[in-house]
Design an enzyme around this catalytic site. Sequence first.
Site, PDB file in Angstrom:
ATOM      1  N   ASP A  93       0.870  -1.167   0.000  1.00  0.00           N
ATOM      2  CA  ASP A  93       0.000   0.000   0.000  1.00  0.00           C
ATOM      3  C   ASP A  93       0.915   1.228   0.000  1.00  0.00           C
ATOM      4  O   ASP A  93       2.110   1.124   0.281  1.00  0.00           O
ATOM      5  CB  ASP A  93      -0.934   0.007   1.214  1.00  0.00           C
ATOM      6  CG  ASP A  93      -2.136   0.945   0.994  1.00  0.00           C
ATOM      7  OD1 ASP A  93      -2.073   1.790   0.079  1.00  0.00           O
ATOM      8  OD2 ASP A  93      -3.125   0.838   1.743  1.00  0.00           O
TER       9      ASP A  93
HETATM   10  C1  BGC Z   1      -5.016   3.354   0.207  1.00  0.00           C
HETATM   11  C2  BGC Z   1      -5.096   2.396  -0.962  1.00  0.00           C
HETATM   12  C3  BGC Z   1      -4.968   3.174  -2.251  1.00  0.00           C
HETATM   13  C4  BGC Z   1      -3.655   3.946  -2.243  1.00  0.00           C
HETATM   14  C5  BGC Z   1      -3.414   4.751  -3.493  1.00  0.00           C
HETATM   15  C6  BGC Z   1      -3.805   4.245   0.113  1.00  0.00           C
HETATM   16  O1  BGC Z   1      -3.889   5.262   1.050  1.00  0.00           O
HETATM   17  O2  BGC Z   1      -5.004   2.618   1.398  1.00  0.00           O
HETATM   18  O3  BGC Z   1      -6.311   1.696  -0.913  1.00  0.00           O
HETATM   19  O4  BGC Z   1      -5.058   2.298  -3.335  1.00  0.00           O
HETATM   20  O5  BGC Z   1      -3.679   4.842  -1.149  1.00  0.00           O
HETATM   21  O6  BGC Z   1      -4.250   5.846  -3.570  1.00  0.00           O
END
Ligand code: BGC
Length: 837
Positions: free
Chosen positions: A243
Amino acid sequence: MKCRQICRLISIAFFIGFIIFSKSPAVNVDSLLDQMTLEEKIDIIGGYENFNIRGYKKCGIPEIHMADGPVGVRNYGKAIAFPASICLAASWDKELAYRVGKAIAMEARAKNVHIMLGPGMNIYRMPLCGRNFEYLGEDPFLAGKIAASYIKGMQDEGVVATAKHFVANNQEYDRHNVSSDMDERTLHEIYLTAFRYAVKEGKVGAIMSSYNLINGIHASQHYYLLTEVLRNMWGFDGIVMSDWVSTYDGIECAKAGLDLEMPSGRMMNKETLIPAIEQGIIIEDLINTKVKRILSLYNRFGFFENPDLSKDYLVDSSFIRETAIDVARGGIVLLKNEKNFLPVDKNKIRKIAIIGPNGNPIVSGGGGSSFVQPLHPVSLFDAVKKIAGDNVEVAYEVGLFTRLRWEEDLFESVNYYYYLNGRKNSGVIAEYFSNIELKGEPIARRTYKKLKLINNDMWDDPDIPDENYSARYTCYFIPAESGWHILGVSGDDGYRVYLNDKEVIENWRDQADTPAQYDCFLEKGEEYKIVIEYYQRGGDARIRFGIKKSEVEHGPEEYLTKAKKIAEDADFVILSVGFNRETESEGFDRTFEMPYKQDELIKEIAEVNKNCVVVLNAGGNVDMNNWIDNVKALIMAWYPGQEGNIAVAEAIFGIINPSGKLPASFEYRLEDNPCYNSYFDEDGDKRVYYKEGIFVGYRYWDKSDKRPMFPFGFGLSYTKFDYKKIKTDKKRYKIGENVIAKVLVKNMGEWNGKEIIQLYIADKKSTLPRPVKELKGFEKVFLKKGEEKWVAFSLGKDAFAYYNPDIDEWMVEPGEFEVLVGSSSDDIRLRRKIIME
Ligand code: BGC
């Protein structure tokens, strides 16, 4: 001809057919690897410019683009905004989930996106989790089946799906630091199962590790999960990405099985990995394996031959748009309908009052990285007007002082100014700091015409780092008129706003773009100082601010007075209440009570008009005790996406018959939830032990003497279904043998409608304690009034198995099982005993 010769001829024919028809991989991944230097290989396993994977022209490796899901293509401009994922789960409709995956992939292709960051499938433990709306409910089987269908739809259209967040990301508070602790059986049966379906059935191409730790180890460096479970137990052959900004140790991540660090190689980079290879801590082949997995994924999806996916695809096609409305049509849940108050005959009414903060403008989704700027926003007010037709008057009032008024044009306001060298200039002055605490001397000073900075506005500035910095923006404002004003701000990550040195807004936390507002009375001609502090941890960088005069003249009480006035002489009132993307969002957990004292609003309005229908927007349950008995009907509308309000209006007027059912149990009081004492980290040790074990949701309610307010699987219809008969193909089965169960269901009411038939399995006796019953099959069937149908279920070994931690495997114990079929987890209508031997 002899039998052996015939066989040989057949096999030669098969072999030739195989050569002709099987698609040989476009590119030999090993030979590509030979053309890359170690540095290049390391660079490709760290993302680039936030949502991309680097390409290498010299060896024909294309640049790959990603975008956030799961409810539409969030990046690169507006898109079709789908209803919240929990609404899709509430439809219990696998075909619809397939169609959603396909539709979102079509729009992704139009934007040349190769990898979509969705679906999300973390389990709903408590209504407070800020991202429940992005997930698929409390039951791993339901979540797994819906996710697998969505993934197949998306990948069949040539776009890689990403199952996230792996795993046990069941709360948002302190999400980078808290460890979700549990025993192995709970981990496998409850939290891993949906992902297992995504891998084994959905054949998902990518998995995103979660922010949290699991049993004390960060998800992005969890060897047991990333290698033993994913690769060895489940045979996953795609890529695991982190993530955004969730890596803590490059070498541990590399060893554990992380293939791609996002959004950049902060940890798994040349500075860390090359010395580790030289010192023999890791071997170069570990890096090769990751690169191979990435390139093999490109091969699988044909990205080498066709790197531009957009050819022949359009944003905003009618198929995508209709599919989004169909999710709302299938997923809204009718929870209460006293004396069949709904549906309303529009020919018998004259006036409708819509009251509540969510009625207008639209609240299409919860907040955070999943929020899609809708292409065709339709508020509930607009939808009801449209469906009710010209003969019905529809009035709207917000009813409350605080509401979301976050609008794009707010940030265009430039009538604020700053002082520089004693001179007044229009705009704002900024100071940037090289840390996230605004400490030390500024590293850069800038002035801007308006405070509307999005990604490249900052990234392209060579003096501002890409991540881990903070800024202070200062400006002054003189109101042209005295009156109530709105100060609106939105930022990714944290921000706070000071008005004349007093803090008036605080959202100082890592978050995706989150709006907030402050309403205040300002005097004409007076100078107000405004300071906005902001920090950027990683990923998208956005900070926007604006001021405008509010439409209220006499202050807060004016809202309720106006609302009561339109409620008094309306035939019925629609109360459009709940959360919005400012109050329910990624990055933090929400309250159980609805914000802005909406409970009181409902009570006040129900006193002047007895015919109230509540339309609730939320990702899960809310406290209803203060008003549920005072209203005639309740529709759980989740977040309806751009045009889902049309489906809500259609349900109110009987154009559609509601058919969604709850994918989570709704308790009366938060204290009744089995996770109540194991949700927050009460003692500050950053560990949360999941005390309830496998008994989450209905698995808990089934063994408790208390009842939930609305059970898992519950939802009303305008018609009635009779469950007439159940049969199985046999009575006794060998373990591993498929069980075929058939159920006869009849529509006994006056409406055509869809029923979700739920099949649960009860293990009558087992060595380890098992839930009273567990969902193992569901089918959504359409029955015209008076029609009856046999509906078949095929139950494999999985349906009877539990995870035995002593042997690290799923197993079925011989003995008696019961097949239970019903209309909700609390309404079992038919049973049949079978024996496994
Ligand atoms: C989130 C993800 C997301 C990523 C990119 C993160 O803060 O947890 O679900 O895909 O950001 O935006």
